[in-house]
Design an enzyme around this catalytic site. Structure first.
Site, PDB file in Angstrom:
ATOM      1  N   LYS A  59      -4.780  -2.125  -0.712  1.00 24.04           N
ATOM      2  CA  LYS A  59      -3.852  -1.473   0.227  1.00 24.04           C
ATOM      3  C   LYS A  59      -4.180  -0.004   0.479  1.00 24.04           C
ATOM      4  O   LYS A  59      -3.906   0.531   1.555  1.00 24.04           O
ATOM      5  CB  LYS A  59      -2.412  -1.597  -0.287  1.00 24.04           C
ATOM      6  CG  LYS A  59      -1.865  -3.013  -0.326  1.00 24.04           C
ATOM      7  CD  LYS A  59      -1.618  -3.561   1.064  1.00 24.04           C
ATOM      8  CE  LYS A  59      -0.908  -4.901   1.032  1.00 24.04           C
ATOM      9  NZ  LYS A  59      -0.708  -5.461   2.384  1.00 24.04           N
ATOM     10  N   GLU A  93       6.849  -0.290   4.696  1.00 24.74           N
ATOM     11  CA  GLU A  93       7.537  -1.416   4.087  1.00 24.74           C
ATOM     12  C   GLU A  93       6.697  -1.880   2.910  1.00 24.74           C
ATOM     13  O   GLU A  93       5.489  -1.635   2.870  1.00 24.74           O
ATOM     14  CB  GLU A  93       7.692  -2.558   5.102  1.00 24.74           C
ATOM     15  CG  GLU A  93       6.492  -3.486   5.223  1.00 24.74           C
ATOM     16  CD  GLU A  93       5.175  -2.836   5.679  1.00 24.74           C
ATOM     17  OE1 GLU A  93       4.117  -3.312   5.225  1.00 24.74           O
ATOM     18  OE2 GLU A  93       5.203  -1.863   6.459  1.00 24.74           O
ATOM     19  N   SER A 100      -7.935  -9.187  -4.624  1.00 22.21           N
ATOM     20  CA  SER A 100      -7.294  -8.133  -3.820  1.00 22.21           C
ATOM     21  C   SER A 100      -6.518  -7.110  -4.627  1.00 22.21           C
ATOM     22  O   SER A 100      -6.277  -6.005  -4.156  1.00 22.21           O
ATOM     23  CB  SER A 100      -6.369  -8.772  -2.772  1.00 22.21           C
ATOM     24  OG  SER A 100      -5.416  -9.602  -3.420  1.00 22.21           O
TER      25      SER A 100
END
Length: 394
Positions: free
Chosen positions: A87, A109, A379
């Site tokens: 991210k 969010e 991830s």
């Protein structure tokens, strides 16, 4: 400068209030000019190297490969990026765009909390105000990440409406953005939302695929046979897929959240449930959405907060139509089993999201020849999920 394509076939577009159209145009202009600006690119690349710790390694999972007895498995280690997941790549890129646009405040969010932590991190680094919206259910199951965001100076606002998960957090973030659009940027965390977000997020995450492609060619002198990634909104998957889209011999597999099984209705498999997954509009984009019989957004379930979302990114819907990528699902139990197997064979604790991709590897690798290669996008890391996992294993 040429504008970015607003759609992926019939998917994508801009389904937003009129008040947001100037902000989306401003964002697109800023991204196009930044992409052509060598100084911006140099700063972004420097931060990816010196702050995020890129390139992240490619790890050969020898013991897992031997245990499964088929394909050779390589892990792209996004779990080793600063903040613990992929991210940060997109959060940092968008935060630099915020500064370029002269704005001082970001709203974001988060579901699993990783995007919230990444946004709060980027905001702290660049001196921006940061408000993160998070569903009350997700706050309860991701307490360590909530504390991290607050430590980093962000305000975390609990969302108690609707299902109290990611969908509702996005609703509130968009409401805030509409109200404060002059000085606020919505730092969207996945390859979702109105144009140009799906393209911008893909471009900032494409560093994963570029690195992985270069690393595996250097290591093996060949491309992988199969690339596997979990898919919530789909940013980590599109990030790694992007480098292999022009290589038809490389199979691309996205893994959705199968929850308690597709027949149970308690899942987040948009493609896996033909009765409820159909074309719709959500959060400004046209894509595949899980819906009730009367067209309302259906409730979703996943053991992993980051996959617990009713829609999939529009580019994934397009790739599926084109049969360039294929999508499957892993249940909660399969993901938890894969989580445990990676811990015990490789000494790596993966995020529950990533464990869904590993669950597909466990099914697929034994059916493949020993000289074939699977590349998995790991991830994120699993520190954030230990409370959830403890409840299942005790």
């Amino acid at each position: 400068m040429p504008l970015l394509p607003p759609k992926f076939g019939p998917y994508g577009g801009q389904y937003v209030p009129e008040t947001l159209m100037p902000a989306l145009a401003e964002l697109e202009d800023a991204f196009i000019s930044a992409r052509a600006d060598l100084a911006f690119q140099r700063e972004f690349d420097r931060l990816l190297a010196d702050f995020v710790g890129r390139p992240t390694p490619l790890t050969y999972a020898r013991r897992l490969s031997e245990r499964l007895g088929g394909a050779q498995i390589y892990l792209k280690r996004e779990d080793l990026a600063h903040t613990g997941a992929h991210k940060i790549n997109n959060a940092l890129g968008q935060a630099l765009l915020v500064r370029r646009m002269g704005k001082r405040r970001i709203v974001a969010e988060t579901g699993a909390g990783q995007h919230g932590v990444a946004s709060a991190t980027a905001a702290a680094l660049l001196g921006l105000e940061c408000v993160v919206y998070m569903g009350a259910v997700d706050i309860a199951r991701q307490q360590p990440n909530v504390f991290r965001m607050k430590l980093l100076g962000a305000e975390v606002r609990s969302v108690s409406g609707g299902t109290q998960t990611l969908k509702d957090a996005i609703n509130e973030a968009i409401r805030d953005w509409v109200t404060n659009v002059r000085d606020t940027h919505y730092l969207l965390g996945s390859a979702l939302g109105p144009h140009p977000y799906p393209t911008i997020v893909r471009e900032f995450q494409s560093v994963i695929g570029r690195e992985a492609r270069e690393q595996i060619l250097r290591e093996l002198g060949r491309l992988p046979d199969t690339v596997i990634a979990c898919v919530g909104g789909g940013s980590n998957a599109i990030g790694i897929f992007s480098a292999f889209l022009s290589d038809p011999e490389v199979e691309l597999i996205g893994v959705e959240a199968g929850g308690e099984g597709l027949a149970s209705g308690k899942h987040a498999a948009r493609f896996g449930d033909p009765a409820r997954g159909r074309l719709g509009v959500i959060h400004g984009t046209r894509t595949f959405v899980l819906q009730t019989a009367d067209g309302q957004i259906a409730e979703t379930h996943s053991v992993s907060a980051g996959l617990d979302y009713a829609a999939i990114g529009p580019e994934h819907a397009y790739l599926r139509d084109q049969e360039r990528a294929f999508y499957t699902a892993a249940t909660d139990e399969e993901a938890l089993s894969a989580f445990q197997m990676l811990c015990q064979t490789e000494g790596i604790i993966p995020a529950l999201e990533s464990a869904h991709a590993l669950a597909e590897v466990i099914k697929r690798a034994p059916t493949m020849p020993k000289d074939s290669v699977i590349l998995v996008n790991l991830s994120g890391r699993g520190d954030k999920d230990l409370n959830t996992v403890m409840q299942h294993f005790h």
